[in-house]
Design an enzyme around this catalytic site. Structure first.
Site, PDB file in Angstrom:
ATOM      1  N   TYR A   1      48.775  65.827   9.425  1.00 14.11           N
ATOM      2  CA  TYR A   1      48.410  64.730  10.330  1.00 14.11           C
ATOM      3  C   TYR A   1      48.577  65.172  11.782  1.00 14.11           C
ATOM      4  O   TYR A   1      49.483  65.948  12.118  1.00 14.11           O
ATOM      5  CB  TYR A   1      49.332  63.529  10.115  1.00 14.11           C
TER       6      TYR A   1
ATOM      7  N   ARG B   1      37.918  59.749  15.344  1.00 17.46           N
ATOM      8  CA  ARG B   1      38.700  60.738  14.609  1.00 17.46           C
ATOM      9  C   ARG B   1      38.197  60.758  13.176  1.00 17.46           C
ATOM     10  O   ARG B   1      37.472  59.856  12.746  1.00 17.46           O
ATOM     11  CB  ARG B   1      40.206  60.419  14.641  1.00 17.46           C
TER      12      ARG B   1
ATOM     13  N   ASN C   1      39.384  61.089   9.043  1.00 19.76           N
ATOM     14  CA  ASN C   1      40.463  61.054   8.071  1.00 19.76           C
ATOM     15  C   ASN C   1      39.842  61.374   6.707  1.00 19.76           C
ATOM     16  O   ASN C   1      38.619  61.307   6.571  1.00 19.76           O
ATOM     17  CB  ASN C   1      41.142  59.685   8.062  1.00 19.76           C
TER      18      ASN C   1
ATOM     19  N   TYR D   1      50.674  60.475  -1.378  1.00 18.72           N
ATOM     20  CA  TYR D   1      50.166  59.296  -0.661  1.00 18.72           C
ATOM     21  C   TYR D   1      48.658  59.142  -0.869  1.00 18.72           C
ATOM     22  O   TYR D   1      48.159  58.038  -1.071  1.00 18.72           O
ATOM     23  CB  TYR D   1      50.483  59.421   0.835  1.00 18.72           C
TER      24      TYR D   1
HETATM   25  C1  HEM Z   1      46.346  55.088   7.411  1.00 18.96           C
HETATM   26  C2  HEM Z   1      44.478  51.347   9.852  1.00 18.96           C
HETATM   27  C3  HEM Z   1      44.230  54.016  13.870  1.00 18.96           C
HETATM   28  C4  HEM Z   1      46.495  57.571  11.557  1.00 18.96           C
HETATM   29  C5  HEM Z   1      45.915  53.821   7.745  1.00 18.96           C
HETATM   30  C6  HEM Z   1      45.868  52.688   6.846  1.00 18.96           C
HETATM   31  C7  HEM Z   1      45.338  51.655   7.529  1.00 18.96           C
HETATM   32  C8  HEM Z   1      45.047  52.109   8.859  1.00 18.96           C
HETATM   33  C9  HEM Z   1      45.085  50.243   7.018  1.00 18.96           C
HETATM   34  C10 HEM Z   1      46.344  52.663   5.377  1.00 18.96           C
HETATM   35  C11 HEM Z   1      47.822  52.359   5.320  1.00 18.96           C
HETATM   36  C12 HEM Z   1      48.279  52.027   3.908  1.00 18.96           C
HETATM   37  O1  HEM Z   1      48.602  52.954   3.138  1.00 18.96           O
HETATM   38  O2  HEM Z   1      48.313  50.836   3.552  1.00 18.96           O
HETATM   39  C13 HEM Z   1      44.227  51.759  11.136  1.00 18.96           C
HETATM   40  C14 HEM Z   1      43.616  50.940  12.158  1.00 18.96           C
HETATM   41  C15 HEM Z   1      43.552  51.686  13.289  1.00 18.96           C
HETATM   42  C16 HEM Z   1      44.124  52.980  12.973  1.00 18.96           C
HETATM   43  C17 HEM Z   1      43.123  49.504  11.969  1.00 18.96           C
HETATM   44  C18 HEM Z   1      42.981  51.308  14.622  1.00 18.96           C
HETATM   45  C19 HEM Z   1      43.491  50.490  15.416  1.00 18.96           C
HETATM   46  C20 HEM Z   1      44.824  55.212  13.598  1.00 18.96           C
HETATM   47  C21 HEM Z   1      44.990  56.293  14.529  1.00 18.96           C
HETATM   48  C22 HEM Z   1      45.648  57.288  13.878  1.00 18.96           C
HETATM   49  C23 HEM Z   1      45.878  56.838  12.534  1.00 18.96           C
HETATM   50  C24 HEM Z   1      44.471  56.292  15.963  1.00 18.96           C
HETATM   51  C25 HEM Z   1      46.116  58.657  14.312  1.00 18.96           C
HETATM   52  C26 HEM Z   1      45.919  59.378  15.187  1.00 18.96           C
HETATM   53  C27 HEM Z   1      46.586  57.225  10.242  1.00 18.96           C
HETATM   54  C28 HEM Z   1      47.032  58.135   9.194  1.00 18.96           C
HETATM   55  C29 HEM Z   1      46.960  57.439   8.005  1.00 18.96           C
HETATM   56  C30 HEM Z   1      46.504  56.093   8.337  1.00 18.96           C
HETATM   57  C31 HEM Z   1      47.472  59.582   9.384  1.00 18.96           C
HETATM   58  C32 HEM Z   1      47.233  58.005   6.599  1.00 18.96           C
HETATM   59  C33 HEM Z   1      45.884  58.387   6.038  1.00 18.96           C
HETATM   60  C34 HEM Z   1      45.832  59.306   4.830  1.00 18.96           C
HETATM   61  O3  HEM Z   1      46.692  60.166   4.636  1.00 18.96           O
HETATM   62  O4  HEM Z   1      44.824  59.217   4.089  1.00 18.96           O
HETATM   63  N1  HEM Z   1      45.413  53.434   8.966  1.00 18.96           N
HETATM   64  N2  HEM Z   1      44.519  52.977  11.662  1.00 18.96           N
HETATM   65  N3  HEM Z   1      45.378  55.573  12.401  1.00 18.96           N
HETATM   66  N4  HEM Z   1      46.270  56.017   9.690  1.00 18.96           N
HETATM   67 FE1  HEM Z   1      45.451  54.495  10.693  1.00 18.96          FE
END
Ligand code: HEM
Length: 343
Positions: A37, A223, A225, A316
């Site tokens: 990450y 970005r 993912n 995860y």
């Molecule tokens: C995972 C929403 C922005 C990094 C997630 C999850 C949600 C989410 C709902 C899943 C969490 C779970 O397991 O229940 C959002 C929303 C964003 C946002 C609505 C905008 C406002 C960001 C940003 C970053 C980020 C800007 C990083 C720079 C991550 C990471 C994960 C994650 C690393 C784990 C994903 C994986 O390993 O597949 N996010 N996120 N998120 N988010 Fe965000």
């Protein structure tokens, strides 16, 4: 540009495929042979004609079938779309952003005619023609956010900004990687990210939030993912885990190439003009391993990324139990050659 829209399904018989052209433009997310990450944010500017980054909201060969899948999921579970009462203005902002961008960037597919508040929208691929009054909900068949996101690929979280935080106060979420809008609605940035391993300790969420609070109108960011999904399922929601979770058990080396998919999310961030809300479209691209390995440098790199991914991340992302088989299958595409950074 002519897009031939594919007739395909993302459930039951799973007829989803990518054409060779779609494989070529797939957003392969790994700039190096390992993955961790990071705050991987950059301006959402168009570049490379034909790439998924060229237009504000990418429309591709899966558009019509994806919209049909969204309607199917919503008919089964209306709570996939929610908007708290104070978010209606943000819904209009989003409708305006999508309609104006699509009409300008895909004039052969979409048209928008505006005469003051009287708007006329034409969506040719979905056969929709709608006259309505901007900011008057009674003139649309759904609320503004629901209306436009039933016609736009990808999920949408619409975030209210207050108290130096972002709040998930509205969304359309039918193509998610195992999280629930109904569970997260009303949560803030740190609360909905609570289940993510490692990133909190690394300070990623503090830095990312700081960046997002300062996203300006007209200067969107993006970005990538990624995760892995067995079968081309758009809807891998916790609500339907009992249906898709069991599919992970059936995976064998023989059907790995057809069943296992890399799932990449193109996540973008736009400031909205009237509401000052932030909209977060999450566009999901799927590619089966048989398609991915047609690009040798992707196959080689993907083998190394999956093999060396920290166990917490593989857990995860939900593929820890299948990882040995995935690595074994991919290993035959890795000749051990040195690679250079870049995609
Ligand atoms: C995972 C929403 C922005 C990094 C997630 C999850 C949600 C989410 C709902 C899943 C969490 C779970 O397991 O229940 C959002 C929303 C964003 C946002 C609505 C905008 C406002 C960001 C940003 C970053 C980020 C800007 C990083 C720079 C991550 C990471 C994960 C994650 C690393 C784990 C994903 C994986 O390993 O597949 N996010 N996120 N998120 N988010 Fe965000």
């Amino acid at each position: 540009m002519t897009i031939v829209f594919r007739e395909e399904t993302f459930h039951d018989d799973f007829t989803f495929r990518n054409s060779p052209e779609a494989v070529k433009r797939f957003p392969f997310p790994f700039p190096e042979d390992s993955y961790m990450y990071s705050v991987n944010l950059e301006p959402h500017k168009s570049y490379r004609p034909g790439s998924v980054y060229e237009r504000t909201f990418d429309v591709d060969e899966h558009y019509v079938s994806e919209m049909r899948d969204r309607a199917r999921v919503l008919a089964e579970d209306p709570l996939r779309c929610q908007s708290l009462p104070h978010m209606t203005l943000a819904g209009w902002d989003l409708l305006e952003l999508i309609m104006t961008s699509k009409a300008e960037e895909y004039p052969e597919l979409f048209e928008l005619h505006r005469d003051g508040a009287r708007w006329h929208w034409i969506n040719r691929p979905l056969g929709i023609e709608q006259k309505f009054t901007f900011l008057d909900e009674t003139t649309l068949p759904y609320g503004p956010m629901e209306y436009i996101t039933r016609q736009t690929q990808g999920d949408f979280a619409v975030l209210d900004q207050r108290d130096d935080n972002l709040w998930m106060d509205a969304g359309m979420v039918t193509t998610q990687a195992d999280w629930s809008l109904d569970f997260d609605i009303g949560m803030n940035f740190f609360e909905w990210h609570a289940p993510v391993p490692k990133a909190h300790e690394m300070g990623i969420f503090q830095r990312a939030l700081k960046f997002l609070l300062n996203v300006q109108q007209g200067a969107p960011a993006r970005r990538l993912n990624w995760t892995m999904t067995v079968n081309p399922l758009l809807d891998t929601s916790p609500e339907n885990y009992h249906k898709w979770g069991v599919m992970k058990k059936d995976l064998t080396l023989e059907d790995m190439g057809q069943m296992m998919h890399l799932r990449v999310e193109l996540q973008t961030f736009f400031r909205l003009p009237r509401s000052n809300a932030l909209v977060f479209p999450i566009r999901c691209y799927l590619i089966k391993l048989d398609e991915l390995v047609t690009v040798p440098k992707w196959a080689r790199r993907f083998h190394r990324v999956i093999r060396d991914l920290p166990a917490e991340l593989a857990t995860y992302k939900g593929f820890i139990s299948n990882r040995p088989k995935i690595v074994e299958w991919l290993s035959k595409y890795d000749d051990g050659a040195l690679t250079s950074p870049g995609i």
